[in-house]
Design a protein around this motif. Structure first.
Motif, PDB file in Angstrom:
ATOM      1  N   TYR A 135      56.258 105.790  40.158  1.00 18.71           N
ATOM      2  CA  TYR A 135      57.118 104.980  39.291  1.00 18.71           C
ATOM      3  C   TYR A 135      57.257 105.648  37.931  1.00 18.71           C
ATOM      4  O   TYR A 135      56.269 106.076  37.351  1.00 18.71           O
ATOM      5  CB  TYR A 135      56.501 103.592  39.083  1.00 18.71           C
ATOM      6  CG  TYR A 135      56.209 102.845  40.357  1.00 18.71           C
ATOM      7  CD1 TYR A 135      57.053 101.855  40.819  1.00 18.71           C
ATOM      8  CD2 TYR A 135      55.064 103.133  41.103  1.00 18.71           C
ATOM      9  CE1 TYR A 135      56.783 101.152  41.978  1.00 18.71           C
ATOM     10  CE2 TYR A 135      54.783 102.445  42.273  1.00 18.71           C
ATOM     11  CZ  TYR A 135      55.640 101.462  42.709  1.00 18.71           C
ATOM     12  OH  TYR A 135      55.375 100.776  43.865  1.00 18.71           O
TER      13      TYR A 135
ATOM     14  N   ASP B 150      56.600  98.193  47.774  1.00 19.17           N
ATOM     15  CA  ASP B 150      56.366  98.938  46.541  1.00 19.17           C
ATOM     16  C   ASP B 150      56.303  98.056  45.298  1.00 19.17           C
ATOM     17  O   ASP B 150      56.148  98.551  44.190  1.00 19.17           O
ATOM     18  CB  ASP B 150      57.395 100.053  46.366  1.00 19.17           C
ATOM     19  CG  ASP B 150      58.835  99.597  46.468  1.00 19.17           C
ATOM     20  OD1 ASP B 150      59.095  98.447  46.855  1.00 19.17           O
ATOM     21  OD2 ASP B 150      59.720 100.409  46.147  1.00 19.17           O
ATOM     22  N   PHE B 151      56.380  96.750  45.442  1.00 20.57           N
ATOM     23  CA  PHE B 151      56.186  95.809  44.344  1.00 20.57           C
ATOM     24  C   PHE B 151      54.760  95.265  44.417  1.00 20.57           C
ATOM     25  O   PHE B 151      54.168  95.217  45.492  1.00 20.57           O
ATOM     26  CB  PHE B 151      57.157  94.625  44.448  1.00 20.57           C
ATOM     27  CG  PHE B 151      58.550  94.914  43.959  1.00 20.57           C
ATOM     28  CD1 PHE B 151      58.970  94.454  42.719  1.00 20.57           C
ATOM     29  CD2 PHE B 151      59.434  95.630  44.737  1.00 20.57           C
ATOM     30  CE1 PHE B 151      60.259  94.707  42.274  1.00 20.57           C
ATOM     31  CE2 PHE B 151      60.720  95.890  44.303  1.00 20.57           C
ATOM     32  CZ  PHE B 151      61.133  95.429  43.063  1.00 20.57           C
TER      33      PHE B 151
ATOM     34  N   THR C   7      57.796  90.292  46.499  1.00 16.44           N
ATOM     35  CA  THR C   7      59.205  90.432  46.132  1.00 16.44           C
ATOM     36  C   THR C   7      59.993  90.755  47.387  1.00 16.44           C
ATOM     37  O   THR C   7      59.586  91.586  48.192  1.00 16.44           O
ATOM     38  CB  THR C   7      59.384  91.571  45.101  1.00 16.44           C
ATOM     39  OG1 THR C   7      58.543  91.302  43.968  1.00 16.44           O
ATOM     40  CG2 THR C   7      60.822  91.687  44.646  1.00 16.44           C
TER      41      THR C   7
ATOM     42  N   GLN D  16      59.073  93.657  49.837  1.00 17.88           N
ATOM     43  CA  GLN D  16      59.112  95.062  49.458  1.00 17.88           C
ATOM     44  C   GLN D  16      57.687  95.546  49.206  1.00 17.88           C
ATOM     45  O   GLN D  16      56.995  95.003  48.357  1.00 17.88           O
ATOM     46  CB  GLN D  16      59.944  95.232  48.189  1.00 17.88           C
ATOM     47  CG  GLN D  16      61.371  94.708  48.283  1.00 17.88           C
ATOM     48  CD  GLN D  16      62.158  95.447  49.332  1.00 17.88           C
ATOM     49  OE1 GLN D  16      62.443  94.916  50.391  1.00 17.88           O
ATOM     50  NE2 GLN D  16      62.486  96.691  49.044  1.00 17.88           N
TER      51      GLN D  16
ATOM     52  N   LEU E  20      67.141  90.384  44.221  1.00 17.35           N
ATOM     53  CA  LEU E  20      65.714  90.250  44.500  1.00 17.35           C
ATOM     54  C   LEU E  20      65.215  88.856  44.163  1.00 17.35           C
ATOM     55  O   LEU E  20      65.754  88.182  43.285  1.00 17.35           O
ATOM     56  CB  LEU E  20      64.926  91.273  43.689  1.00 17.35           C
ATOM     57  CG  LEU E  20      65.234  92.743  43.958  1.00 17.35           C
ATOM     58  CD1 LEU E  20      64.487  93.626  42.975  1.00 17.35           C
ATOM     59  CD2 LEU E  20      64.872  93.103  45.390  1.00 17.35           C
TER      60      LEU E  20
ATOM     61  N   SER F 198      58.348  97.029  39.869  1.00 20.56           N
ATOM     62  CA  SER F 198      59.701  97.380  40.297  1.00 20.56           C
ATOM     63  C   SER F 198      59.629  98.224  41.552  1.00 20.56           C
ATOM     64  O   SER F 198      58.546  98.551  42.027  1.00 20.56           O
ATOM     65  CB  SER F 198      60.418  98.159  39.189  1.00 20.56           C
ATOM     66  OG  SER F 198      59.760  99.388  38.959  1.00 20.56           O
ATOM     67  N   SER F 199      60.791  98.592  42.055  1.00 19.46           N
ATOM     68  CA  SER F 199      60.809  99.494  43.201  1.00 19.46           C
ATOM     69  C   SER F 199      60.429 100.894  42.735  1.00 19.46           C
ATOM     70  O   SER F 199      60.621 101.263  41.586  1.00 19.46           O
ATOM     71  CB  SER F 199      62.183  99.485  43.874  1.00 19.46           C
ATOM     72  OG  SER F 199      63.181  99.816  42.952  1.00 19.46           O
TER      73      SER F 199
END
Length: 157
Positions: free
Chosen positions: A30, A78-79, A83, A76, A98, A36-37
């Motif tokens: 990130y 990656d959160f 999310t 998701q 989202l 966040s993604s």
């Protein structure tokens, strides 16, 4: 299993996450600190391979990682906070829209302007921005080591 670390590893990447997936492990990178993604990812066959890469390439030690909860189905990976893409659970995803699971309900979530440092943020803002607020609250109930790890990672005094 998922793990996260907040550390400027290359002058651009501010956070890394490891996520055990079917068939292997994702390393998410990130460029900002907020939940966040990911901006990039790599795939490894094993968690050991991913951890070794993070040590060799980014100087991340095993004790630097914060273990975080796995995501529920349709979320998701990656959160940090659960999310999802709105409508995905019904087979009608509205990409770009989202939702996060907050206090027992799904609420719309818009990723704010990128947070590049903790400067000027209050303690609560750091926990909320990074998505570690619920992990921190759970750790307060008996996991002193994790509580300290989170506070250290977020540059608390």
């Amino acid at each position: 299993m998922r793990k996260v670390v907040f550390k400027d590893v290359d002058g651009k990447t501010k956070k890394l996450m490891l996520c055990q997936a079917e068939g292997g492990v994702y390393l998410f990178g990130y460029y900002s600190l907020q939940d966040s993604s990911a901006d990039w990812d790599h795939f490894f066959c094993t968690m050991e391979d991913a951890i070794e890469c993070c040590f060799e390439d980014y100087g991340i030690n095993e004790e630097d990682w914060i273990i975080i909860a796995d995501q529920p189905k349709n979320c998701q990976q990656d959160f940090i906070i659960p999310t999802r893409i709105e409508g995905r659970e019904a087979g009608k995803p509205a990409f770009g829209q989202l939702q996060q699971f907050i206090k027992g309900q799904w609420v719309d979530y818009i990723i704010a302007e990128k947070c590049m440092s903790f400067d000027g943020l209050t303690d609560d803002q750091r926990l909320l921005t990074t998505g570690l607020v619920f992990e921190y609250e759970k750790a307060l109930n008996g996991d002193k080591a994790k509580t300290i790890k989170i506070l250290t990672a977020l540059n608390f005094e």
